[in-house]
Design a protein around this motif. Sequence first.
Motif, PDB file in Angstrom:
ATOM      1  N   UNK A   1       0.832  -1.215   0.000  1.00  0.00           N
ATOM      2  CA  UNK A   1       0.000   0.000   0.000  1.00  0.00           C
ATOM      3  C   UNK A   1       0.863   1.259   0.000  1.00  0.00           C
ATOM      4  N   UNK A   2       2.051   1.144   0.634  1.00  0.00           N
ATOM      5  CA  UNK A   2       2.965   2.292   0.694  1.00  0.00           C
ATOM      6  C   UNK A   2       3.849   2.379  -0.545  1.00  0.00           C
ATOM      7  N   UNK A   3       3.541   1.538  -1.554  1.00  0.00           N
ATOM      8  CA  UNK A   3       4.285   1.520  -2.819  1.00  0.00           C
ATOM      9  C   UNK A   3       5.784   1.293  -2.602  1.00  0.00           C
ATOM     10  N   UNK A   4       6.083   0.447  -1.620  1.00  0.00           N
ATOM     11  CA  UNK A   4       7.472   0.064  -1.372  1.00  0.00           C
ATOM     12  C   UNK A   4       8.246   1.004  -0.472  1.00  0.00           C
ATOM     13  N   UNK A   5       7.609   2.047   0.024  1.00  0.00           N
ATOM     14  CA  UNK A   5       8.286   3.031   0.890  1.00  0.00           C
ATOM     15  C   UNK A   5       8.201   2.583   2.351  1.00  0.00           C
ATOM     16  N   UNK A   6       9.311   2.086   2.887  1.00  0.00           N
ATOM     17  CA  UNK A   6       9.294   1.565   4.263  1.00  0.00           C
ATOM     18  C   UNK A   6       8.978   2.644   5.284  1.00  0.00           C
TER      19      UNK A   6
ATOM     20  N   UNK B   1       9.324  -3.382  11.583  1.00  0.00           N
ATOM     21  CA  UNK B   1      10.153  -4.348  12.309  1.00  0.00           C
ATOM     22  C   UNK B   1       9.975  -5.769  11.784  1.00  0.00           C
ATOM     23  N   UNK B   2       8.749  -6.102  11.420  1.00  0.00           N
ATOM     24  CA  UNK B   2       8.518  -7.420  10.830  1.00  0.00           C
ATOM     25  C   UNK B   2       9.250  -7.550   9.496  1.00  0.00           C
ATOM     26  N   UNK B   3       9.190  -6.500   8.687  1.00  0.00           N
ATOM     27  CA  UNK B   3       9.879  -6.532   7.394  1.00  0.00           C
ATOM     28  C   UNK B   3      11.381  -6.687   7.567  1.00  0.00           C
ATOM     29  N   UNK B   4      11.924  -6.044   8.582  1.00  0.00           N
ATOM     30  CA  UNK B   4      13.364  -6.124   8.826  1.00  0.00           C
ATOM     31  C   UNK B   4      13.804  -7.514   9.253  1.00  0.00           C
TER      32      UNK B   4
ATOM     33  N   UNK C   1       9.809 -16.859   2.568  1.00  0.00           N
ATOM     34  CA  UNK C   1      10.457 -16.652   3.869  1.00  0.00           C
ATOM     35  C   UNK C   1      10.033 -17.702   4.889  1.00  0.00           C
ATOM     36  N   UNK C   2       8.737 -17.909   5.030  1.00  0.00           N
ATOM     37  CA  UNK C   2       8.244 -18.808   6.068  1.00  0.00           C
ATOM     38  C   UNK C   2       8.579 -20.266   5.756  1.00  0.00           C
ATOM     39  N   UNK C   3       8.443 -20.668   4.499  1.00  0.00           N
ATOM     40  CA  UNK C   3       8.758 -22.057   4.165  1.00  0.00           C
ATOM     41  C   UNK C   3      10.251 -22.333   4.286  1.00  0.00           C
ATOM     42  N   UNK C   4      11.069 -21.285   4.226  1.00  0.00           N
ATOM     43  CA  UNK C   4      12.507 -21.460   4.371  1.00  0.00           C
ATOM     44  C   UNK C   4      12.979 -21.596   5.802  1.00  0.00           C
TER      45      UNK C   4
ATOM     46  N   UNK D   1      14.534 -12.185   2.652  1.00  0.00           N
ATOM     47  CA  UNK D   1      14.519 -12.211   1.181  1.00  0.00           C
ATOM     48  C   UNK D   1      14.300 -10.798   0.636  1.00  0.00           C
ATOM     49  N   UNK D   2      15.198  -9.893   0.986  1.00  0.00           N
ATOM     50  CA  UNK D   2      15.098  -8.507   0.558  1.00  0.00           C
ATOM     51  C   UNK D   2      16.085  -8.246  -0.582  1.00  0.00           C
ATOM     52  N   UNK D   3      15.901  -7.186  -1.404  1.00  0.00           N
ATOM     53  CA  UNK D   3      14.839  -6.181  -1.390  1.00  0.00           C
ATOM     54  C   UNK D   3      13.505  -6.765  -1.856  1.00  0.00           C
ATOM     55  N   UNK D   4      12.430  -6.078  -1.489  1.00  0.00           N
ATOM     56  CA  UNK D   4      11.096  -6.601  -1.747  1.00  0.00           C
ATOM     57  C   UNK D   4      10.545  -6.136  -3.094  1.00  0.00           C
ATOM     58  N   UNK D   5       9.713  -6.986  -3.674  1.00  0.00           N
ATOM     59  CA  UNK D   5       8.996  -6.671  -4.909  1.00  0.00           C
ATOM     60  C   UNK D   5       7.513  -6.584  -4.561  1.00  0.00           C
ATOM     61  N   UNK D   6       6.972  -5.376  -4.639  1.00  0.00           N
ATOM     62  CA  UNK D   6       5.548  -5.185  -4.330  1.00  0.00           C
ATOM     63  C   UNK D   6       4.776  -4.776  -5.583  1.00  0.00           C
ATOM     64  N   UNK D   7       5.254  -5.256  -6.729  1.00  0.00           N
ATOM     65  CA  UNK D   7       4.630  -4.871  -7.992  1.00  0.00           C
ATOM     66  C   UNK D   7       3.266  -5.512  -8.194  1.00  0.00           C
ATOM     67  N   UNK D   8       2.990  -6.618  -7.501  1.00  0.00           N
ATOM     68  CA  UNK D   8       1.687  -7.271  -7.606  1.00  0.00           C
ATOM     69  C   UNK D   8       1.415  -8.038  -6.324  1.00  0.00           C
ATOM     70  N   UNK D   9       0.154  -8.326  -6.053  1.00  0.00           N
ATOM     71  CA  UNK D   9      -0.206  -9.081  -4.856  1.00  0.00           C
ATOM     72  C   UNK D   9       0.393 -10.497  -4.911  1.00  0.00           C
ATOM     73  N   UNK D  10       0.432 -11.080  -6.097  1.00  0.00           N
ATOM     74  CA  UNK D  10       1.020 -12.421  -6.253  1.00  0.00           C
ATOM     75  C   UNK D  10       2.474 -12.422  -5.782  1.00  0.00           C
TER      76      UNK D  10
END
Length: 457
Positions: A397-402, A411-414, A436-439, A418-427
């Motif tokens: 929603x913040x268009x990638x702006x932390x 804090x959760x994102x940090x 991240x979680x399966x790893x 698996x960063x940097x993040x791709x928020x180009x689509x919900x998929x």
Amino acid sequence: MMKWHDLLSTKRIGEAANAPTGREESPFLLDLDRITFSSFFRRLQDKTQVHPLSVGGRVRSRLTHSIEVASVGRSLGFGVGRKLLEKGTDLPAHITAHDFGYIVQVACLSHDIGNPPFGHAGEAAIQQWFEDHGDSVFDDTMSEAEKLDFLKFEGNAQGFRILNRLDYFKADGGFRMSHATLGAFTKYPGDATTNTNRLIEGKKAGFCQSEKALFEEIAQSLGLIKRGEDTLWCRHPLAYLMEAADDICYRVADLEDGVTMECVSFKDVEHHLAPLAWSHKHGDTIEARRDDLLAQDFYQEKSESEKLGFLRSKAISNLTKATVQAFMDHESDLLNGHFDNELLAVTPFAEEAQACKKFAGQSIFGTRRKLEIETASFELVDVLLSRFCGAMQDLEKAKGDRSAVSQKSMRLLNMMDNQPFDTSSRYQTLLQVTDFISGLSDRAAVNLANVIRGNSI
């Protein structure tokens, strides 16, 4: 008909056709090196094989299981390669019997690399969460096929994603493994839309929509045969050896671990393994072979632990030899895409091997401690997916702006690796959460969920 010249391709995703193909001894040893030194492979040391959160190395983890499967797989591959060469099969000039062994060894070594924490229970927990929360996390930009990647989350498909997206060269070819090895690795060469029990290849998903184009490229390079559907192919013949190596190890080793964990008695395991450990002779009954072994003086003189080691070793040896012969007996059907069975099921030991699987399912997989931990895993996965999906949606929603997300989400994102993040689509947003979680290892998942709930400060 598939051809060995294509099936043994040394091409690699992300590399030019004239790029170096691997180590001088064999082009496929580069695949082995990259798996061996991968952090995703190391994490298997703390992931469930059968008994969750076991301590002290008493029983097999996913790591030790994978190493054992790879050992058997190398023997299977070498055995098949040698027999193909002996009968004069038309193979690329540089290919040796050892190359077959390396291809299957690497496929086996990485066959569980995509498994989430808590094994199949972890897969079910991820599927359940998306079933329960799909209305709030899926959006209109996602196709039905993309939604199925989460609703039918599958460790095999996640493994293919890891190998081609998430380590080493990441989005530019991942591990850059040879096409031959990737073909042997892909037990289910289809996506979640073709999930069907009618065909052995279609029982589960082998790749996600994010890697569909990559698999199509690999399948074309290997000359895999389409199964008549847009997203399902026949298996690479060596994938049957990878599957057989896994089947051999868990049908034998799970029983050995069951004795160690006191889930089953030694006598019951001896009863099931003895017919596999004694040479199969035409006309002999299962009971006759069992009685013959148990009556041998050399066997009676062994301690219980020595007997267990003998039974395991000889059973694996006999099953390995029988599987190599089964492959050769059915080579034509395998190359034509007409074989639709497990190799173990067409060996002389099929009945005994199936009895071991049934016994383990009834006696080991339903222990109370195992069920307690697996039940708890649903709650742990629920906490992790809820918090991290929420944080990633905030970032989207913040268009990638932390700087524009909440302090909690930041804090959760940090904590995600698996960063940097791709928020180009919900998929893509959701894929990064399941990546991240399966790893996570079993204990890392437990610890992180407790931290998030404020229980481990």
